[in-house]
Design an enzyme around this catalytic site. Structure first.
Site, PDB file in Angstrom:
ATOM      1  N   ASP A  42       9.946   5.360  -9.984  1.00 32.41           N
ATOM      2  CA  ASP A  42       9.575   5.980 -11.348  1.00 32.41           C
ATOM      3  C   ASP A  42      10.094   7.314 -11.640  1.00 32.41           C
ATOM      4  O   ASP A  42      10.434   7.548 -12.821  1.00 32.41           O
ATOM      5  CB  ASP A  42       7.838   6.510 -11.240  1.00 32.41           C
ATOM      6  CG  ASP A  42       7.046   5.054 -11.443  1.00 32.41           C
ATOM      7  OD1 ASP A  42       7.717   4.208 -11.740  1.00 32.41           O
ATOM      8  OD2 ASP A  42       5.907   5.270 -11.246  1.00 32.41           O
ATOM      9  N   SER A  81       0.734  -1.207  -0.200  1.00 35.94           N
ATOM     10  CA  SER A  81       0.037  -0.002  -0.101  1.00 35.94           C
ATOM     11  C   SER A  81       0.830   1.247   0.022  1.00 35.94           C
ATOM     12  O   SER A  81       1.452   1.477  -0.937  1.00 35.94           O
ATOM     13  CB  SER A  81      -1.003  -0.171   1.255  1.00 35.94           C
ATOM     14  OG  SER A  81      -1.829   1.077   1.208  1.00 35.94           O
ATOM     15  N   LYS A  92      -0.587  -3.933  -3.297  1.00 32.79           N
ATOM     16  CA  LYS A  92      -1.884  -3.648  -3.196  1.00 32.79           C
ATOM     17  C   LYS A  92      -1.932  -2.366  -3.574  1.00 32.79           C
ATOM     18  O   LYS A  92      -1.506  -1.302  -3.230  1.00 32.79           O
ATOM     19  CB  LYS A  92      -2.101  -3.579  -1.532  1.00 32.79           C
ATOM     20  CG  LYS A  92      -3.619  -3.014  -1.215  1.00 32.79           C
ATOM     21  CD  LYS A  92      -3.621  -3.088   0.453  1.00 32.79           C
ATOM     22  CE  LYS A  92      -4.855  -2.328   0.762  1.00 32.79           C
ATOM     23  NZ  LYS A  92      -5.164  -1.236   0.301  1.00 32.79           N
TER      24      LYS A  92
END
Length: 565
Positions: A310, A299, A324
């Site tokens: 990223d 999460s 998740k």
């Protein structure tokens, strides 16, 4: 009219009223919904079923428990994160988001039929009252704890700050008993249980949750390390199951510029479509960062790790994360209950969703399916255009194998024998070296072996388990008689010897004992500090940060871990 008939009629009236109320609720909530009839019909069926069940079932029913079971079953069919929270459990839910609760501040476990204090939190009520790890709970407010579960005992120990709870405890060493009065307080678990410098240049921060204070705790730790000689950072998110999304956003903001996208949420309703950006000036956009993750990082942990991956801002090291990518929101229900419901999926800056299981498609047993490899999407990092993937959690830039633990070590922990020995050791030693320097020597280890002499700890090695399966299969297929002599010879060769295994796995077991002993004197912070001295994954992270050519190459996408292994 008989008493039974009167009771039955009264039950029918009460259930009928419930049915009318439910129908009225449906009309108000769903009167204009396309699927109103389907919902109304099934609620009516459920109402009549409850009425008939309550009237005619052979034993007395508990309507509240039946309803809770029905609701839980319905929500479980959707996903594990959509939950009904009755008023009685609201405090538990608040603890998940705030990290706070009213209680004595101690962990407990069950050993056979005994309820044992595992660890009092330093400087909290149990600690102040003199409770120690190993103490056995006998009574709570003059009520015996025999036969109670740890969850039941935990509920008894919790309560409003300022209230008292009387405990009767037994000393595990001399079996003496004493009474202790503990004044409950507001308990707040540290989001950052430990931070510090690992050497002259590399700092370390351990974050265990994403509650309302997590980002502030992280920022304070980072600023404190920067006052030292901090040149690079290891950020440990292993075992961190996540929490509040905005706390993840604030933590990402510490190392990337203002105004950058951290995460987007997209749901069935437009109100859940949102973009979350960094809003503050960062603390440090240049410092090299390694983030440690494992299969239990989930999460909010995945938002932090995935977003910094990223942006090519950190090297992710460890094992593939939980996966998740679902967002939950609470909705108020009647009688102060709450519904925690999945409302959206989140997408990190490259555009990928890292949700691993597809709960809209399940197999015949009702188990959610993993997204097949053929549907895994390939994305690119924003700056260096490295390949990253969705549907499988966060895949680390540097993969580390999970440390294998022997069956013997697992058994010693499961049977609480390492715990019990640490209790004995602490009773004989009033102090030990600093947590980062304490070592359990070979002479001590021989004492531990002697301690085990009269203890039961049977276990089967993996080889023994497989051999046993082979025998059962051979017997079933009627081959065993022909191989019996060979089988028995092989069985004799691999049959484990406890003393031999205790020496074979000595280093592994000593590490477990060191950790448990250190926790008796220095509590959770000490346990973490001690673990850093022999944590192979920390060693790998430190090595990487001392090899900046390799670190930069991984982020640039021109360094292959496979080629250099």
């Amino acid at each position: 009219m008989t008493l039974y008939q009167k009771n039955s009629q009264m039950k029918k009236v009460k259930i009928g009223l419930i049915g009318l109320l439910l129908s009225g609720s449906v009309w108000l909530s769903y009167g204009f919904a396309d699927n109103y009839f389907e919902i109304s019909k099934n609620l009516d069926i459920f109402s009549t079923l409850m009425r008939e069940l309550n009237t005619y079932y052979v034993d007395e029913t508990k309507p509240g428990e039946l309803m809770k079971t029905a609701i839980d079953g319905m929500l479980t069919s959707l996903d594990p994160y959509t939950n009904y929270i009755p008023e009685s459990k609201i405090e538990d839910y608040k603890f998940m988001t705030t990290g706070q609760y009213g209680g004595i501040g101690a962990l407990i476990h069950k050993d056979s039929n005994l309820i044992v204090i595992s660890e009092p939190y330093e400087n909290f009520p149990a600690y102040k009252a003199g409770l120690k790890a190993g103490d056995i709970l006998i009574e709570i407010d003059d009520k015996k704890v025999d036969g109670k579960s740890t969850s039941e005992i935990s509920e008894f120990l919790k309560g409003q700050p300022g209230t008292e709870v009387d405990l009767k405890v037994k000393n595990p060493i001399d079996a003496s008993t004493r009474k202790v009065t503990v004044v409950r307080e507001k308990i707040k678990i540290d989001d950052v249980p430990y931070y510090g410098m690992l050497d002259d240049e590399i700092g370390y921060i351990k974050l265990i949750s994403f509650t309302q204070t997590s980002s502030q705790s992280f920022i304070e730790a980072l600023k404190a390390l920067r006052k030292d000689s901090l040149k690079s950072l290891i950020f440990d998110l292993r075992g961190n199951g996540g929490g509040l999304l905005m706390e993840a956003v604030h933590i990402v903001n510490t190392v990337i510029p203002q105004g950058q996208i951290v995460v987007e949420t997209k749901g069935k309703l437009k109100e859940w479509d949102a973009t979350y950006r960094t809003v503050n000036e960062p603390i440090d956009t240049k410092i090299p960062v390694v983030i440690l993750v494992d299969e239990n990082s989930a999460s909010a942990s995945e938002i932090v790790a995935g977003t910094l991956q990223d942006y090519d801002r950190a090297v992710i090291m460890g094992r593939e994360t939980f996966g998740k990518g679902l967002v939950q929101q609470t909705r108020p229900l009647s009688y102060n209950a709450q519904l925690k419901v999945t409302v959206a999926k989140y997408y990190i800056p490259s555009g990928r969703c890292i949700q691993k299981l597809d709960y809209s498609h399940k197999d015949l047993s009702g188990k959610a399916k993993e997204i097949p490899d053929s549907l895994i999407g390939v994305f690119k990092t924003l700056n260096n255009k490295r390949k990253v993937y969705d549907g499988k959690g966060i895949k680390p830039d540097v993969n580390l194998e999970r440390t294998k633990v022997s069956k013997l070590a697992l058994t010693l922990m499961r049977k609480h024998l390492v715990f019990d020995y640490a209790t004995l050791y602490a009773s004989k030693n009033k102090s030990i070296e600093d947590a980062g320097k304490f070592k359990f020597n070979d002479e001590d280890y021989q004492d531990f072996i002697s301690f085990l002499a009269d203890k039961e700890y049977e276990y089967q090695t993996k080889s023994e388990q497989l051999l046993s399966k082979l025998k059962k299969t051979a017997e079933k297929e009627k081959y065993y008689e022909g191989i019996q002599s060979e089988y028995e010879a092989l069985e004799a060769k691999i049959k484990h010897d406890k003393l031999s295994d205790l020496n074979k796995f000595k280093d592994e077991i000593k590490t477990l004992i060191e950790s448990e002993i250190v926790s008796r004197f220095y509590f959770q912070k000490g346990r973490i500090k001690q673990s850093l001295t022999n944590d192979s994954e920390i060693v790998e992270a430190k090595n990487l940060l001392h090899q900046m050519k390799r670190y930069d190459g991984i982020l640039a996408g021109n360094y292959s871990e496979e080629e250099h292994n």
